[in-house]
Every structure is written in structure tokens, then in C-alpha cells.
Scaffold this motif. Sequence first.
Motif, short mmCIF file in Angstrom:
data_model
loop_
_atom_site.label_atom_id
_atom_site.label_comp_id
_atom_site.label_asym_id
_atom_site.label_seq_id
_atom_site.Cartn_x
_atom_site.Cartn_y
_atom_site.Cartn_z
N SER A 67 0.75 -1.34 0.21
CA SER A 67 0.08 0.11 0.13
C SER A 67 0.83 1.43 0.05
N GLY A 68 2.12 1.14 0.03
CA GLY A 68 3.11 2.22 0.14
C GLY A 68 3.59 2.69 1.52
N ARG A 69 2.97 1.86 2.56
CA ARG A 69 3.33 2.47 3.77
C ARG A 69 4.80 2.10 4.07
N GLU A 70 5.48 3.43 4.84
CA GLU A 70 6.88 3.20 4.79
C GLU A 70 7.05 2.37 6.23
N ILE A 71 8.05 1.36 6.25
CA ILE A 71 8.41 0.55 7.46
C ILE A 71 9.70 0.55 7.76
#
Length: 232
Positions: A67-71
Motif C-alpha cells: 500500500s506504500g506505507r513506510e516501514i
Amino acid sequence: MSENLKGSLSAIALLGDLSEAELAELEQQCSWRHYSSQEQIIDRQSDTTDIFFVAEGRVRIVNYSLSGREITFDELGQGEHFGELAAIDGQPRSASVMAMNNCLVASLSQDRFRAIVQEHPQMALRLMEDLAGMVRSSTERIMDLSTLAANNRVQAEVLRQAREFSEDDICAIIKPIPVHSDIASRVSTTRETVARVMNDLARQGVVERRKDALVIGNIEQLSEMVEEVRGE
């Protein structure tokens, strides 16, 4: 990004056993680049195999969900290194690396890096110790993600940072103030959850937000909160 601006490797912990002459020679063999804040240094799945040394500034090791969420996996500062996994096994990069501020970074080819490690057994031992620390940190993080609720993961991350900035394990002054989105990225939750937990900790007197710092006045109290839910 600017290139060919050489710096010093004297602060790089991994290279601590090299002589001044060896460091000077290595500085000439490295490629040097300046990176601006938020500029990408290496991309996940790229086929490059260089190892990188942070001569100035700070970098962040990250991945991104579908989803494009940065980890966020880790943050490294002056004197640290990254990219050693690909330099060791030749496999694609396992994470991306971004500059957190203006950085000066040196990269060294896989062949030269391997040759130096073979020439300096103490450097190989340092490298193994670093990799062991990486495995232990990853194991602890996996356990936290698997067993702790989001609010407890936030508490655990604040505790980790408090211990990193503390000189006596009693209190800590974290500078700059941790950004809620950065904490959320590290513990796989939302900024809203981080804000709620930080407000709860402030009401309990565990943390105090000042103009330019976050103060943890009682690390032991925060540790007890985390250990209670971890079952330690």
C-alpha cells in the motif's frame, strides 16, 4: 547529489583496526557522494553489492508495504555502515536506504571489501558481532510485533530510544523530539496511535515534552510498563 568529494573514514567503527596508512589508501579506493535529505541512497532489490560507510549525517533503512506505507528497520549515523549483506552474499538488496539529512557517504566495492576482511581477522570479528546484533534486534522486534498491542509497541520503542540516549539508565533526554510518523513506521501502527500513547505517558508523568527534546524522567518506570505486558 554531488560526487568526488572525499571525506574521512577515521570514525567508521568497522574499520577501527586499520592503520592510518591503510585508511588513507581505502579512502582513495572509495567512491564518495553527498546526499540531500530524503534522497535515496540504495533501492531495495537493486543488484549493487557495494558496502557503504556514513562519514557524515544520518540514514534510515526502510521498506515499503504494497500500500506504500513506510516501514523503518533502523537509523544509522556517522561512523556506521550498511549494505554489508549484499557485499557478503551477492544477493539483491533487502531494504532501501534514505538520507535523513545532508550526508556524506563512501561506497566500497564488494571485491575490495572482501579482501580487507580476509586481511584483517579483527574486522571480520567486528562484522560478525554487528550481524549477531542485527539478528537479536530483529528477533526482539518480531516478538514485539507478534505479541504486543500497538500501544505497547509504542511504549517499547520509546523505551528503546530512552536507553539509547541515556547515560545512566535512570533518565534520558531524546533530541531531536521523535516524530510520531517515524515511531509509527518503526512499530507498524498509525500516527494517531502514537499521539494517543504519548499523551497518556505525559499524563502519567513518564515523559515530558520540552521545546527541543523529549525527557524521560524515569526509565525504570517505563521499563516496568513494557516488561509487564511482555511477561518478563
